[in-house]
Design an enzyme around this catalytic site. Structure first.
Site, PDB file in Angstrom:
ATOM      1  N   GLY A 101       8.340  -5.223   2.924  1.00 49.75           N
ATOM      2  CA  GLY A 101       6.847  -5.623   2.948  1.00 49.75           C
ATOM      3  C   GLY A 101       6.061  -4.496   3.475  1.00 49.75           C
ATOM      4  O   GLY A 101       5.843  -3.497   3.522  1.00 49.75           O
ATOM      5  N   SER A 102       4.876  -5.343   4.390  1.00 52.41           N
ATOM      6  CA  SER A 102       3.739  -4.979   4.872  1.00 52.41           C
ATOM      7  C   SER A 102       3.490  -3.952   6.320  1.00 52.41           C
ATOM      8  O   SER A 102       5.010  -4.652   7.103  1.00 52.41           O
ATOM      9  CB  SER A 102       2.509  -5.414   4.436  1.00 52.41           C
ATOM     10  OG  SER A 102       2.728  -6.476   6.286  1.00 52.41           O
ATOM     11  N   PRO A 103       3.004  -2.741   6.810  1.00 42.49           N
ATOM     12  CA  PRO A 103       3.029  -2.522   7.498  1.00 42.49           C
ATOM     13  C   PRO A 103       2.936  -3.843   8.862  1.00 42.49           C
ATOM     14  O   PRO A 103       3.842  -3.751   9.788  1.00 42.49           O
ATOM     15  CB  PRO A 103       2.370  -1.305   8.157  1.00 42.49           C
ATOM     16  CG  PRO A 103       2.175  -0.770   6.299  1.00 42.49           C
ATOM     17  CD  PRO A 103       1.519  -2.175   5.552  1.00 42.49           C
ATOM     18  N   GLY A 156       5.896  -5.756   9.660  1.00 44.76           N
ATOM     19  CA  GLY A 156       7.185  -4.575  10.140  1.00 44.76           C
ATOM     20  C   GLY A 156       6.885  -4.456  11.157  1.00 44.76           C
ATOM     21  O   GLY A 156       8.005  -3.918  12.428  1.00 44.76           O
ATOM     22  N   GLU A 195      10.991  -0.683   5.198  1.00 39.95           N
ATOM     23  CA  GLU A 195      10.119  -0.407   3.659  1.00 39.95           C
ATOM     24  C   GLU A 195       9.172  -0.683   3.933  1.00 39.95           C
ATOM     25  O   GLU A 195       8.885  -2.172   3.132  1.00 39.95           O
ATOM     26  CB  GLU A 195      12.103  -0.625   2.645  1.00 39.95           C
ATOM     27  CG  GLU A 195      12.694  -0.139   2.558  1.00 39.95           C
ATOM     28  CD  GLU A 195      13.109   1.456   2.382  1.00 39.95           C
ATOM     29  OE1 GLU A 195      12.533   2.237   2.191  1.00 39.95           O
ATOM     30  OE2 GLU A 195      14.086   1.961   3.209  1.00 39.95           O
ATOM     31  N   CYS A 210       4.841  -0.847  -3.981  1.00 36.58           N
ATOM     32  CA  CYS A 210       4.429   0.155  -2.374  1.00 36.58           C
ATOM     33  C   CYS A 210       4.885   1.304  -2.797  1.00 36.58           C
ATOM     34  O   CYS A 210       4.417   2.354  -2.466  1.00 36.58           O
ATOM     35  CB  CYS A 210       5.855  -0.322  -1.484  1.00 36.58           C
ATOM     36  SG  CYS A 210       7.330  -0.113  -2.520  1.00 36.58           S
TER      37      CYS A 210
END
Length: 399
Positions: free
Chosen positions: A107-109, A112, A129, A167
């Protein structure tokens, strides 16, 4: 998986050593909405192959696929060891409050960081990831056919995967200034060929996943300095959540479109005086998940590989590295950490345990106190694996 034999120092003869993979235990896997089946099942297969039990939390933003996984997986897998839990983001937050032996997140930072913070409380290892701004470098190619193929692959790598919502999709292109107009003309031509005169009516182009993401992209485009850089596309269809494939030439480098992952059908083209400047440009920004470079210059290829850091580098194509199970897939730095695919998925969900077996003879007496000059000299030689020196010491020939 059979244990792997380990080589041991002759000093410990007779002895044997091996590295034995063992399951981590109970793992939590978060799927993503843009590839809701592959990005849920890929890590799940790795977790199962390594012998773990697993809880899978599909993305709530892809409810149809989430329901499909929740209905289908229990029919074929033991529901006592593999569970699928649907629900909103609140459910994910509740799951993170529990102790797990491994968490795998795609997913997104931003999310994350939340996952990693929750995992840190229980000292749980994580694989993240995440993504990032993946650049495509387009060197000057002498062959017209090579140029056309390169631009086709750029279009496929930008607008093909979920309309830019991937991504590993291309985020922006780096090209020499003198070649920019040729690139833009070819991009327009191929976009028209792939998606027609009216892309919003094309069955080959994805819409934006939801209203918040649409509004985010609208705000990116409505920045006056960004809007002024649009050279193709730019139209928005709010009712259909559709944004036309859009090309932007040299938008401001401090604008959101160049500081945050775009995750949409907007392609900035950044011009350089010399294509070698692309290395410095990439290094001035967070490490990307992938770098794509179209070039036949072997020296430039070596420079890209040795002087940049990214999850992967692919020359003369886009995204195909994701399909190669013998290549690890994962990020570095802000684009994530950990890797999977193929055997690497098994490794991601395993602990490699060292197992060593020795007999009771011979005994190495110098390892024990009381210490003296002979024992200390023995230990120094043993640490250096200086077997000739040890032999001479034992024979009294070394002082």
């Amino acid at each position: 998986m059979a244990p792997k034999k380990g080589r041991l120092p002759l000093l410990f003869f007779p002895a044997s050593g091996e590295v034995m993979p063992e399951p981590l235990g109970v793992v939590l896997i978060f799927g993503s909405w843009n590839f809701p089946l592959a990005l849920a099942l890929d890590p799940l297969i790795g977790a199962i192959s390594a012998g773990n039990t697993a809880v899978l939390k599909p993305s709530e933003l892809a409810p149809a696929c989430s329901s499909f996984l929740a209905d289908t997986i229990p029919r074929y897998l033991d529901c006592r060891t593999i569970k699928v839990i649907g629900g909103s983001a609140d459910v994910g937050e509740q799951l993170l409050q529990h102790k797990w032996d491994k968490i795998f997140f795609t997913g997104s930072p931003r999310v994350g960081r939340l996952v990693m913070s929750a995992a840190a409380w229980h000292l749980t290892p994580v694989t993240l990831e995440l993504g990032g701004k993946c650049p495509a470098i387009l060197d000057t190619l002498s062959s017209p056919s090579d140029i056309k193929i390169a631009v086709k692959r750029i279009v496929g790598g930008k607008w093909g995967p979920c309309g830019g919502q991937a991504c590993i999709g291309i985020d922006y292109v780096l090209v020499e200034r003198k070649f920019a107009s040729t690139l833009i003309d070819l991009l327009k031509l191929i976009i028209k060929k792939f998606y027609g005169e009216e892309p919003q009516n094309s069955k080959n182009m994805c819409k934006i996943i939801n209203k918040p993401h649409f509004e985010r992209l609208r705000n990116v485009l409505e920045d006056p300095a960004v809007a002024a850089s649009i050279v193709h596309g730019g139209s928005l269809h709010e009712k259909e959540l559709f944004i036309e494939p859009s090309i932007l030439l040299d938008p401001p480098l401090d604008a959101e479109i160049m500081t945050e992952e775009i995750f949409g059908p907007l392609l900035p083209i950044i011009t350089l005086n010399n294509i070698q400047e692309s290395v410095e440009f990439i290094n001035s920004r967070p490490k990307p998940l992938a770098i794509y470079a179209f070039t036949k210059d072997e020296s430039f290829k070596r420079q890209i590989v040795s002087e940049t850091s990214s999850g992967s580098v692919t020359f003369n194509d886009t995204m195909v590295q994701f399909l190669c199970d013998d290549l690890p897939f994962g990020g570095v730095g802000q684009s994530g950490f950990g890797r999977y695919h193929g055997k690497y998925s098994f490794d991601a969900f395993s602990h490699e345990k060292a197992v060593m077996t020795r007999g009771f003879f011979p005994e190495i007496e110098p390892r024990y106190p009381p210490w003296n000059r002979f024992k200390l000299q023995f230990i120094r030689l043993a640490y250096d694996y200086d077997y000739l020196g040890l032999l001479l010491l034992l024979l009294g020939l070394k002082r």
